[in-house]
Design an enzyme around this catalytic site. Structure first.
Site, PDB file in Angstrom:
ATOM      1  N   ARG A   1       0.856  -1.176   0.000  1.00 25.54           N
ATOM      2  CA  ARG A   1       0.000   0.000   0.000  1.00 25.54           C
ATOM      3  C   ARG A   1       0.895   1.230   0.000  1.00 25.54           C
ATOM      4  O   ARG A   1       2.085   1.167   0.341  1.00 25.54           O
ATOM      5  CB  ARG A   1      -0.924   0.022   1.228  1.00 25.54           C
TER       6      ARG A   1
ATOM      7  N   ARG B   1      -2.744  10.848   1.419  1.00 25.41           N
ATOM      8  CA  ARG B   1      -3.590  11.635   2.307  1.00 25.41           C
ATOM      9  C   ARG B   1      -4.179  12.807   1.534  1.00 25.41           C
ATOM     10  O   ARG B   1      -3.467  13.480   0.789  1.00 25.41           O
ATOM     11  CB  ARG B   1      -2.780  12.152   3.497  1.00 25.41           C
TER      12      ARG B   1
ATOM     13  N   ARG C   1      20.238  -5.770   1.564  1.00 24.63           N
ATOM     14  CA  ARG C   1      20.775  -4.586   0.905  1.00 24.63           C
ATOM     15  C   ARG C   1      21.650  -3.873   1.920  1.00 24.63           C
ATOM     16  O   ARG C   1      21.368  -3.868   3.123  1.00 24.63           O
ATOM     17  CB  ARG C   1      19.660  -3.654   0.433  1.00 24.63           C
TER      18      ARG C   1
ATOM     19  N   ARG D   1      19.374   9.629  -0.858  1.00 28.18           N
ATOM     20  CA  ARG D   1      18.936  10.800  -0.099  1.00 28.18           C
ATOM     21  C   ARG D   1      20.112  11.483   0.566  1.00 28.18           C
ATOM     22  O   ARG D   1      21.215  10.918   0.664  1.00 28.18           O
ATOM     23  CB  ARG D   1      17.892  10.406   0.957  1.00 28.18           C
TER      24      ARG D   1
ATOM     25  N   GLU E   1      23.523   9.020   1.125  1.00 26.97           N
ATOM     26  CA  GLU E   1      23.316   7.584   1.285  1.00 26.97           C
ATOM     27  C   GLU E   1      23.271   6.900  -0.077  1.00 26.97           C
ATOM     28  O   GLU E   1      22.509   7.307  -0.951  1.00 26.97           O
ATOM     29  CB  GLU E   1      22.016   7.304   2.045  1.00 26.97           C
TER      30      GLU E   1
ATOM     31  N   TYR F   1      12.646  -6.529   9.027  1.00 23.30           N
ATOM     32  CA  TYR F   1      12.792  -5.079   9.171  1.00 23.30           C
ATOM     33  C   TYR F   1      11.975  -4.629  10.372  1.00 23.30           C
ATOM     34  O   TYR F   1      10.771  -4.855  10.440  1.00 23.30           O
ATOM     35  CB  TYR F   1      12.339  -4.332   7.922  1.00 23.30           C
TER      36      TYR F   1
ATOM     37  N   ASP G   1      10.984  -1.366  12.987  1.00 19.67           N
ATOM     38  CA  ASP G   1      11.069  -0.006  13.490  1.00 19.67           C
ATOM     39  C   ASP G   1      11.561  -0.078  14.932  1.00 19.67           C
ATOM     40  O   ASP G   1      11.478  -1.125  15.580  1.00 19.67           O
ATOM     41  CB  ASP G   1       9.704   0.681  13.430  1.00 19.67           C
TER      42      ASP G   1
END
Length: 375
Positions: A177, A181, A254, A285, A311, A359, A361
């Site tokens: 997804r 917004r 990666r 970035r 990066e 992964y 957070d």
């Protein structure tokens, strides 16, 4: 000395586990291969700027438990992550919101933006075979969600640099997804709690590890049998495939390379995070670290210099620093085989991003470590 727990890795998972174990009255030894604590959330102070050595880390969570826990060790500022995308000099707000759509098309209402996106989506879906088509790759998935123009300008180039392969060769599940917004809101995470620890992440982890024995520059796998004898239970946060000597093959990751510059200017890009979404720019970035703390030092004074990090996403090989698990079908299947081996290892807890090939957070790391920690 014999310990109740040997924690391998002084990153966030290891630090949370060690802190909880010590609080429970257990004897804990933490060993770390690097010459510093805090793992990938390590921050180094340069010219009064807390530099995120291993990429930007913005703490965000909707979990009261994670927020309450982490605030025991640091006060957080009210930094809100509002990255900007640079596409060949065109600047767009992220995540996709009414500011983005106004910048791209000049629309001013949600109805106009929705109509524009839907028109682009339907045109693309027809090209793929109509409403019944099932996206077969990341490109088709992204285009079917937001249309081709947003995909071409803000997704394609960045994603291909990040993963090192064309979007039409990447699995569709990478983009299940996309946050869209229809209000003027640049808050990327839109989480209940968000911010940066005042004083940096390293100071936060130092407080977590107060009173815990920590040894740096120690390679656990190089002397595994010796260290295993030191404790009843091993908490292993390194790569799970490395633990087993890659006997089933190496999992894929990666990696990321950082080019850091100290600049004798007060401002380079006046935003903490700018993504470069075209294919031609080699880096993904640029981070300007001072803006995570509003350009101020610990005394509230403007900092006259700045530090930036470019990066570069790169292919990973054994020996490189692993960053992002490549959770495709082949690697998930291989991980499940390693997970079976891990289940047979008595007295070993596998945890964290590398130990679980997942992964995470930061709040998820904390919650996972709390769940496994002794009470």
């Amino acid at each position: 000395m014999h310990y109740d727990y040997l924690v391998v890795g002084a990153g966030l998972y290891g630090a949370v586990f060690a802190e909880r174990a010590k609080a429970a009255g257990k004897k804990v030894l933490v060993i770390e291969k690097r010459n510093h604590i805090a793992g990938n959330v390590f921050t180094d102070c340069i010219e009064g700027i807390h530099v995120h050595r291993y990429g930007a880390h913005i703490f965000h969570t909707n979990s009261d438990a994670a927020w309450e826990y982490i605030n025991r060790f640091a006060k957080f500022n009210d930094y809100i992550n509002s990255p900007i995308a640079n596409y060949k000099g065109e600047m767009y707000n992220l995540p996709f919101n009414m500011n983005t759509f106004h910048q791209m098309w000049g629309v001013t209402t949600p109805e106009e933006a929705k109509a524009k996106i839907e028109e682009d989506r339907q045109k693309s879906i027809e090209e793929f075979g109509g409403d019944d088509f099932v996206p077969q790759n990341l490109e088709q998935q992204a285009v079917s969600l937001v249309g081709r123009e947003i995909y071409e300008k803000l997704i394609k180039g960045y994603t291909e640099k990040q993963w090192g392969r064309p979007c039409n060769e990447l699995p569709s599940f990478i983009i299940k997804r996309l946050p869209v917004r229809f209000e003027y809101d640049n808050n990327y995470f839109n989480a209940k709690y968000q911010g940066i620890p005042i004083g940096g992440y390293t100071a936060l982890v130092e407080r977590m590890l107060e009173g815990v024995e920590v040894r740096l520059g120690v390679d656990y796998l190089a002397n595994k049998l010796t260290y295993d004898e030191l404790a009843d239970t091993i908490v292993y946060t390194g790569p799970i495939d490395a633990y087993f000597g890659y006997k089933l093959g190496a999992l894929q990751y990666r990696s990321v390379r950082f080019e850091e510059e100290l600049l004798d200017v007060a401002d380079y890009q006046h935003n903490a995070v700018i993504n470069y979404t075209d294919s031609e720019t080699p880096y993904t970035r640029i981070i300007e670290h001072k803006w995570f703390e509003f350009g101020k030092d610990e005394n509230g004074r403007d900092i006259p210099k700045t530090v930036i990090s470019k990066e570069y996403s790169s292919e990973w090989k054994v020996g490189d620093e692993p960053y992002y698990p490549v959770n495709d079908e082949r690697n998930q299947k291989l991980y499940l085989e390693y997970q079976k081996l891990a289940a047979e290892e008595n007295g070993v807890i596998f945890g964290g991003r590398l130990g679980e090939y997942k992964y995470y957070d930061m709040d998820q790391v904390i919650l996972a470590a709390l769940e496994k920690s002794p009470e």
